[in-house]
Design a protein around this motif. Structure first.
Motif, PDB file in Angstrom:
ATOM      1  N   GLU A 262       3.009   4.346  24.657  1.00  0.00           N
ATOM      2  CA  GLU A 262       4.075   5.290  24.340  1.00  0.00           C
ATOM      3  C   GLU A 262       5.328   4.503  23.981  1.00  0.00           C
TER       4      GLU A 262
ATOM      5  N   ILE B 232       2.451  10.957  16.568  1.00  0.00           N
ATOM      6  CA  ILE B 232       3.274  11.743  17.488  1.00  0.00           C
ATOM      7  C   ILE B 232       2.378  12.792  18.128  1.00  0.00           C
TER       8      ILE B 232
ATOM      9  N   ILE C 148      13.357  14.542  20.240  1.00  0.00           N
ATOM     10  CA  ILE C 148      11.973  14.068  20.127  1.00  0.00           C
ATOM     11  C   ILE C 148      11.714  13.466  18.743  1.00  0.00           C
TER      12      ILE C 148
ATOM     13  N   GLY D 118       7.140  16.153  22.184  1.00  0.00           N
ATOM     14  CA  GLY D 118       6.161  15.106  21.936  1.00  0.00           C
ATOM     15  C   GLY D 118       6.748  13.714  22.037  1.00  0.00           C
ATOM     16  N   SER D 119       5.868  12.731  22.040  1.00  0.00           N
ATOM     17  CA  SER D 119       6.231  11.315  22.094  1.00  0.00           C
ATOM     18  C   SER D 119       5.619  10.587  20.904  1.00  0.00           C
TER      19      SER D 119
ATOM     20  N   ILE E  28       8.354   6.062  22.116  1.00  0.00           N
ATOM     21  CA  ILE E  28       9.557   6.897  22.234  1.00  0.00           C
ATOM     22  C   ILE E  28       9.144   8.221  22.842  1.00  0.00           C
ATOM     23  N   LYS E  29       9.748   8.561  23.975  1.00  0.00           N
ATOM     24  CA  LYS E  29       9.454   9.846  24.605  1.00  0.00           C
ATOM     25  C   LYS E  29      10.686  10.731  24.522  1.00  0.00           C
ATOM     26  N   PRO E  30      10.552  12.020  24.820  1.00  0.00           N
ATOM     27  CA  PRO E  30      11.708  12.917  24.780  1.00  0.00           C
ATOM     28  C   PRO E  30      12.821  12.386  25.691  1.00  0.00           C
ATOM     29  N   ASP E  31      14.059  12.473  25.199  1.00  0.00           N
ATOM     30  CA  ASP E  31      15.166  12.028  26.036  1.00  0.00           C
ATOM     31  C   ASP E  31      15.685  13.179  26.890  1.00  0.00           C
TER      32      ASP E  31
ATOM     33  N   ILE F  71      14.279  11.642  14.492  1.00  0.00           N
ATOM     34  CA  ILE F  71      14.392  12.136  15.865  1.00  0.00           C
ATOM     35  C   ILE F  71      15.409  13.257  15.876  1.00  0.00           C
TER      36      ILE F  71
ATOM     37  N   TYR G 201       3.562   7.302  19.737  1.00  0.00           N
ATOM     38  CA  TYR G 201       2.604   6.358  20.306  1.00  0.00           C
ATOM     39  C   TYR G 201       2.216   5.305  19.285  1.00  0.00           C
TER      40      TYR G 201
END
Length: 173
Positions: free
Chosen positions: A67, A44, A77, A53-54, A69-72, A93, A56
């Motif tokens: 990438e 992350i 996060i 953060g995302s 999962i990125k911030p929604d 998350i 990776y």
């Protein structure tokens, strides 16, 4: 290729076969976690207070960095990630801002389908802060706020038995 995490500098390096190294991530990454088959690693970045953060995925065979999962749009996060098997991750998350949002809910992310599904669905008062997977059981540690101002909490532990069906991880019945 291999990854090396420098905890003092908070940098992930790619260690090449010729002995050289190059920076993969220098923006406060988490320590990479390697897949059971040693072909992939996840991390992350940034994993820093009030930074979004995302998650990776780094392919140790090809050098591809992706990438996952990125911030929604609600600023949720990834906060912690572990491997369940070579195709599935367990990811905490939660909300990315504030001093009371230290954890979140647990999701399973399938690398083949690129889908995430919730394993827990707690409200904001209950947050998972750590996860460990052993012998088919996901062990959760977390907190439950017990006052209206989110100052006092109690710790909790829970165990979820998981099973595999058609490559998907689910709660065992």
């Amino acid at each position: 290729m291999n990854l090396k995490y420098d905890s003092d500098e908070q940098i992930i390096y790619v260690m090449k076969a010729d002995g050289s190294k190059e920076v993969l991530e220098a923006e406060f990454p988490s320590e990479p976690v390697t897949s059971p088959d040693k072909t992939k690693a996840v991390y992350i970045a940034p994993l820093e207070w009030e930074r979004l953060g995302s998650l990776y995925l780094y392919d140790l065979l090809t050098g591809e960095n992706k990438e996952l999962i990125k911030p929604d749009d609600k600023h949720h996060i990834p906060k912690k990630v572990i491997w369940l098997d070579n195709h599935n991750l367990a990811v905490i998350i939660g909300f990315g801002y504030g001093t009371v949002a230290i954890g979140g809910n647990v999701f399973v992310y399938n690398l083949d389908t690129e889908q995430k599904k919730p394993l827990t669905e707690y409200d904001q008062r209950t947050q998972v802060t750590n996860i460990v997977f052993k012998d088919g059981v996901l062990e959760l540690e977390g907190i439950r706020y017990i006052d209206d101002t989110f100052n006092e909490f109690e710790r909790f532990e829970e165990k979820i038995k998981l099973s595999h069906a058609d490559g998907e991880v689910q709660i065992a019945t």
